[in-house]
Design an enzyme around this catalytic site. Structure first.
Site, mmCIF file in Angstrom:
data_model
loop_
_atom_site.group_PDB
_atom_site.id
_atom_site.type_symbol
_atom_site.label_atom_id
_atom_site.label_comp_id
_atom_site.label_asym_id
_atom_site.label_seq_id
_atom_site.Cartn_x
_atom_site.Cartn_y
_atom_site.Cartn_z
ATOM 1 N N GLU A 16 0.818 -1.215 0.000
ATOM 2 C CA GLU A 16 0.000 0.000 0.000
ATOM 3 C C GLU A 16 0.856 1.272 0.000
ATOM 4 O O GLU A 16 0.388 2.344 0.390
ATOM 5 C CB GLU A 16 -0.950 -0.026 1.198
ATOM 6 C CG GLU A 16 -1.918 -1.197 1.143
ATOM 7 C CD GLU A 16 -2.819 -1.269 2.357
ATOM 8 O OE1 GLU A 16 -3.695 -0.394 2.487
ATOM 9 O OE2 GLU A 16 -2.665 -2.197 3.161
ATOM 10 N N SER A 191 -6.784 -2.120 2.289
ATOM 11 C CA SER A 191 -7.092 -1.442 1.031
ATOM 12 C C SER A 191 -7.499 -2.404 -0.083
ATOM 13 O O SER A 191 -7.283 -2.138 -1.254
ATOM 14 C CB SER A 191 -5.902 -0.586 0.561
ATOM 15 O OG SER A 191 -5.677 0.461 1.468
ATOM 16 N N SER A 326 -11.415 9.378 0.057
ATOM 17 C CA SER A 326 -11.528 8.369 1.105
ATOM 18 C C SER A 326 -12.746 8.607 1.982
ATOM 19 O O SER A 326 -13.119 9.753 2.266
ATOM 20 C CB SER A 326 -10.274 8.357 1.979
ATOM 21 O OG SER A 326 -9.137 7.962 1.237
#
Length: 355
Positions: A16, A191, A326
């Site tokens: 990530e 994620s 987000s």
């Protein structure tokens, strides 16, 4: 009044890494620079720590590494007369008052780096070692949630060792335990990295092999036709939760590409749920956060079964994405805390936790 010195730490060795850069760039752009003296520290994919003093754009696009000042020393370990902070090549020194890690996934969200921060005795944003490690490990986290009675979909797990020595037996056992579709997930990854939705034995085999690239343990969950609901949590001892939001995926599920690259899934904030369900989910999010001894921030994800309306907790993310698309900052914005104020709150909570 002296500005507080905040070290924003991004990058890291996990899968990530790129997400971390995007989150850090967004925080850098939005933090109150009249109140905080910002220093950015990048960790390369091979684990090198370097000081970078340029623009947010170069953090996001990855050019920061070639522009980093490799002569600056970053010292977070108390060692004799050596000061904890940033030592510049001209003899200057900058004390760090607060560490702000934006390190998603292994080596940043799993408690490892939080242990280093505890040794440094510098306040840091986010959960501590225990909450970070438990929250990152989907299998252990499921066991904790079971212990406090939070409902979850049926699941099982396997390991690389077990799968390698008895592949067909493991596939048989999984198929006897769960019905298709099945979600296959690395135990320690976030994620949506390494996650797949499978509908038959061949896809299951492929999905497990893909997940094993990221972890030696694999969690397999019963797929249900569900709405995806998320709640943001903020606090230390006194914890509050945001209004719930819903993700309406453009694909079968909300994957890595959709979360951080194209953003084509629809985010509905607040979620179109009744008041009773909203209250229940918000409280469940707080209960989950407290169960792992969370501090600072987390995002808690839920399923609502479209058939019967049953609520299931999916997972907790102790260092959720902070990009401009987000859910975590969007949920708080809709609840009444804007992005810059949210960053400020997180820094205050970090300092409060050390007092």
């Amino acid at each position: 009044m002296r500005k507080l010195s905040v070290a924003l730490i991004f990058g890291g060795k996990s899968g990530e890494h790129d997400v971390s850069r995007i989150s850090a760039s967004s925080i850098f752009k939005n933090i109150n620079k009249e109140k905080y003296d910002i220093h950015t520290i990048g960790i390369t994919k091979d684990g090198k720590w370097m000081y970078y003093s340029g623009s947010a754009e170069n953090i996001e696009n990855g050019k920061w590494e070639g522009l980093a000042d490799k002569t600056v020393k970053i010292n977070l370990i108390p060692n004799g007369n050596s000061k904890v902070g940033i030592e510049f090549n001209d003899g200057g020194f900058k004390q760090i008052d607060v560490l702000f890690p934006v390190l998603h996934g292994p080596y940043g969200e799993d408690g490892k780096i939080q242990g280093l921060f505890d040794i440094s005795n510098i306040p840091y944003v986010g959960c501590g070692v225990l909450a970070s490690s438990v929250g990152m490990d989907k299998l252990i986290c499921k066991k904790v949630f079971t212990q406090i009675g939070l409902p979850q979909v049926n699941y099982t797990y396997t390991t690389k060792w077990e799968f390698d020595i008895s592949k067909n037996d493991e596939l048989d056992r999984i198929e006897q335990t769960l019905n298709y579709p099945i979600f296959v997930k690395p135990a320690n990854m976030g994620s949506s990295v390494g996650i797949s939705k499978v509908s038959n034995r061949n896809e299951l085999l492929i999905g497990i092999n893909e997940a094993l690239k990221y972890d030696r343990r694999i969690v397999l969950e019963q797929g249900i036709d569900a709405r995806e609901i998320e709640v943001a949590v903020l606090g230390n001892d006194e914890v509050k939760s945001s209004i719930a939001g819903e993700i309406i995926p453009a694909k079968d599920f909300y994957d890595y590409e959709d979360k951080y690259i194209n953003g084509v899934s629809k985010l509905e904030i607040p979620a179109n749920i009744n008041a009773e369900t909203m209250i229940k989910i918000r409280q469940m999010a707080i209960d989950a956060f407290k169960a792992i001894d969370g501090k600072g921030l987390s995002r808690v994800d839920f399923f609502i079964d479209k058939k019967d309306g049953e609520i299931y907790i999916n997972e907790i993310n102790t260092l959720p994405g902070f990009t401009n698309i987000s859910m975590y900052p969007k949920l708080w914005d809709a609840t009444g805390i804007q992005y810059t104020d949210l960053i400020d709150n997180l820094i205050k909570l970090a300092i409060e936790d050390r007092q």
